[in-house]
Design a protein around this motif. Structure first.
Motif, short mmCIF file in Angstrom:
data_model
loop_
_atom_site.label_atom_id
_atom_site.label_comp_id
_atom_site.label_asym_id
_atom_site.label_seq_id
_atom_site.Cartn_x
_atom_site.Cartn_y
_atom_site.Cartn_z
N LYS A 28 0.84 -1.20 0.00
CA LYS A 28 0.00 0.00 0.00
C LYS A 28 0.87 1.25 0.00
CE LYS A 28 -2.55 1.38 3.63
NZ LYS A 28 -3.65 1.57 4.61
N ALA A 29 1.95 1.22 0.81
CA ALA A 29 2.87 2.36 0.87
C ALA A 29 3.67 2.50 -0.42
CB ALA A 29 3.81 2.21 2.07
N LEU A 30 4.07 1.38 -1.01
CA LEU A 30 4.80 1.43 -2.29
C LEU A 30 3.93 2.02 -3.39
CD1 LEU A 30 6.53 -2.09 -2.22
CD2 LEU A 30 7.69 0.11 -2.02
N LYS A 31 2.65 1.65 -3.38
CA LYS A 31 1.70 2.17 -4.38
C LYS A 31 1.60 3.69 -4.28
CE LYS A 31 -1.52 1.37 -7.54
NZ LYS A 31 -1.29 0.61 -8.77
N LYS A 32 1.57 4.20 -3.04
CA LYS A 32 1.49 5.65 -2.83
C LYS A 32 2.73 6.36 -3.37
CE LYS A 32 -1.59 5.68 1.18
NZ LYS A 32 -1.67 5.75 2.65
N GLU A 33 3.85 5.62 -3.44
CA GLU A 33 5.10 6.20 -3.96
C GLU A 33 5.23 6.02 -5.48
OE1 GLU A 33 7.23 7.98 -2.19
OE2 GLU A 33 6.18 7.67 -0.29
N GLY A 34 4.17 5.49 -6.11
CA GLY A 34 4.16 5.40 -7.57
C GLY A 34 4.62 4.08 -8.15
N ASP A 461 8.41 9.05 13.96
CA ASP A 461 7.90 8.65 12.64
C ASP A 461 8.24 7.18 12.37
OD1 ASP A 461 7.03 8.36 10.08
OD2 ASP A 461 8.48 9.71 9.16
N ASN A 462 7.27 6.32 12.62
CA ASN A 462 7.41 4.90 12.28
C ASN A 462 6.49 4.54 11.12
OD1 ASN A 462 9.33 4.07 14.29
ND2 ASN A 462 7.72 4.28 15.82
N SER A 463 6.12 5.52 10.31
CA SER A 463 5.17 5.26 9.22
C SER A 463 5.83 4.42 8.12
CB SER A 463 4.69 6.58 8.62
OG SER A 463 5.76 7.25 7.98
N TRP A 464 4.98 3.78 7.32
CA TRP A 464 5.49 2.94 6.24
C TRP A 464 6.12 3.76 5.12
CZ3 TRP A 464 7.18 -1.66 5.57
CH2 TRP A 464 6.73 -2.71 6.36
N SER A 465 5.75 5.04 4.99
CA SER A 465 6.27 5.82 3.86
C SER A 465 7.79 5.90 3.90
CB SER A 465 5.66 7.23 3.85
OG SER A 465 6.01 7.92 5.02
N LYS A 466 8.36 6.01 5.10
CA LYS A 466 9.81 6.07 5.25
C LYS A 466 10.45 4.74 4.81
CE LYS A 466 11.70 6.36 9.46
NZ LYS A 466 12.12 6.87 10.78
N SER A 467 9.86 3.63 5.27
CA SER A 467 10.38 2.30 4.93
C SER A 467 10.20 2.01 3.44
CB SER A 467 9.67 1.23 5.75
OG SER A 467 9.74 1.55 7.12
N ALA A 468 9.06 2.43 2.89
CA ALA A 468 8.78 2.17 1.47
C ALA A 468 9.86 2.81 0.59
CB ALA A 468 7.41 2.71 1.10
N LYS A 469 10.29 4.01 0.95
CA LYS A 469 11.33 4.69 0.17
C LYS A 469 12.64 3.89 0.19
CE LYS A 469 9.64 9.49 0.52
NZ LYS A 469 8.40 9.35 1.28
N GLU A 470 12.94 3.25 1.34
CA GLU A 470 14.15 2.43 1.42
C GLU A 470 14.03 1.18 0.55
OE1 GLU A 470 16.23 1.87 5.21
OE2 GLU A 470 14.79 3.25 6.10
N TYR A 471 12.84 0.58 0.53
CA TYR A 471 12.62 -0.58 -0.35
C TYR A 471 12.77 -0.17 -1.82
CZ TYR A 471 11.27 -4.16 3.02
OH TYR A 471 11.31 -5.11 4.00
#
Length: 478
Positions: A28-34, A461-471
């Motif tokens: 879901k977080a990866l999708k938000k990042e495009g 900030d433990n949100s997934w958006s930070k982790s998604a960017k690392e993935y």
């Protein structure tokens, strides 16, 4: 970028643990990042009916499992903008009860079928990912199968693999008889040690050896599993593959875990209305028949009741813990010895201890919101989610400095007033108890500093958006 996320479980379809949460939240977080990310998992018979009713069939074909040719259907639905595919075969996945996902005598065959079905479905669906992200032992053979059986095909040859270890303890170890009977791969992979493990087959070992990148769920855990204590007999292999190992901290789904909107709470609040938090404590005290007192520190434990979670330390110190000025609220199920221990203290100290030996997600959220302190003294913890939920709800965690607990909790510094919780270094019952006493003392004597720590915790900030960017960065590097 196209990513296929392969998992044995995913909330809300089927979940036994943290993997199920990650498999839903990360895509879901990866999708938000495009990212064009799609998830594929088995179609278990226990998937809730309201979700099963939304599935539509998009393909069917046969899948070889060694000498067998098995039916495979692919069904599809969209949830939160992410496309989910389901591998349908009732012989393998129509199993009853809570054990419908794992724990069957033919698990090796079931997940080899799933792995073969995933790789074949890529061509059948016409979705050719840049990266396949496979998770845990169930998909460990996928990087090997991709290289062995598909790499010669033009549309497959550029696909890269990331293999994510959520918990090294569960490796998928099976007898060598599955080599020809289920795996149907060149025996050289057994003879040269690629997949061999003390005379058996180890699915996770295959994943580590053949993936292009190996990730795990926190930077500290990535370092810990190189050591003998945490390595579960794979530490040598992990050290040998450390050039492709990366630790990316799991995130927390901020939509689901939000004290401002959580319908499970008695009173909603956020960082600008922290005063409302205490209402949750008072109502939970009434519900659990504890002494109703806004000033007594409430210590919450929401956990599987197993030794990994540090229950030995708690068990050892319980006579001292119940003599402190506190209330202890426990929720979880697990080993009989720990369940019995909490029942004992509940019956002897009914005003101070509430043992709820069950699984109740609504009560869990109430405990996160009502507690002042969250106790999580794990022996090991690849990432951990309880401490992150606690901080999100303004409850200060006490953790042992291991894995993701070490990476997410900054211990209180009495000189600088910094921190978002409390921690101790050694797996030692007295060290845990002294840390608990220190937290209670601060709560009672310096509420202003305590409230600052609560704000720090809620701002973390433990949100997934930070982790998604690392993935995404990891995928790009591949």
């Amino acid at each position: 970028m196209k990513v296929l996320y392969v998992t044995a479980e995913c909330w809300p379809f089927a979940k036994t643990g943290g993997l199920g949460d990650v498999a839903y939240a990360l895509p879901k977080a990866l999708k938000k990042e495009g990212v064009d990310v799609r998830v594929i998992m088995p179609k278990y018979s226990t998937i809730p009916t309201y979700l099963k009713d939304q599935l539509k069939k998009v393909g069917e074909f046969s899948v070889d499992v060694s000498w067998r040719s098995q039916y495979c259907g692919i069904e599809e639905m969209e949830l939160d903008g992410v496309t989910f595919y389901f591998v349908d075969n009732e012989y393998y996945f129509k199993r009853d009860g809570a054990e419908s996902i794992y724990g069957h005598g033919d698990d090796a065959e079931r997940f080899i079928f799933f792995t073969n079905a995933v790789l074949k479905s890529i061509d059948k669906l016409g979705f050719y990912p840049d990266v396949i992200n496979a998770s845990d032992w169930h998909t460990g053979m996928l990087p090997l199968f991709l290289k062995e059986k598909y790499a010669h095909l033009p549309k497959y040859k550029n696909i890269k693999t990331v293999y994510t270890i959520h918990n090294l303890q569960y490796q998928g170890i099976f007898g060598r008889e599955i080599l020809g009977n289920v795996l149907d791969i060149d025996f050289k992979h057994f003879n040269n040690g690629d997949i061999e493990y003390y005379g058996n087959i180890n699915f996770m070992k295959a994943g580590i050896n053949f993936a292009d990148k190996v990730s795990t769920v926190s930077p500290s855990y990535a370092e810990e599993i190189k050591t003998e204590f945490y390595g579960n007999n794979l530490d040598g292999l992990i050290r040998a593959n450390s050039h492709k190992l990366i630790g990316i901290l799991n995130g927390l789904d901020y939509d689901i875990n939000n004290p401002k909107t959580d319908k499970n709470l008695f009173a909603n609040y956020d960082i600008n209305s922290i005063d409302e938090k205490v209402k949750n404590k008072l109502e939970l005290q009434k519900l659990l028949k504890l002494d109703v007192d806004p000033d007594i520190p409430m210590v919450g434990i929401v956990s599987r009741l197993v030794s990994q979670k540090g229950l030995d330390l708690i068990d050892f110190m319980m006579p001292e813990i119940v003599n402190e000025k506190l209330q202890l609220v426990v929720l979880g199920t697990g080993d009989n010895e720990y369940q019995a221990m909490f029942h004992y203290y509940d019956s002897h100290y009914p005003n101070k201890v509430s043992a709820n030996i069950t699984f109740d997600s609504s009560l869990a959220q109430k405990i996160y919101a009502a507690s002042d302190i969250f106790l999580m003294p794990s022996l090991f913890e690849p990432c951990g989610i309880g401490q992150m939920i606690a901080m999100r709800y303004g409850t200060l965690p006490i953790v042992r400095e291991t894995g993701g607990l070490k990476d997410t909790v900054t211990p209180y510094n009495q000189y600088t007033k910094e921190g978002n919780g409390f921690s101790f270094a050694n797996y030692n019952a007295h060290e845990m108890f002294f840390t608990l006493q220190r937290a209670i003392k601060l709560y009672e004597e310096d509420r202003e500093t305590w409230n600052t720590l609560v704000e720090n915790a809620m701002k973390t900030d433990n949100s997934w958006s930070k982790s998604a960017k690392e993935y995404i960065e990891t995928y790009k590097n591949l």
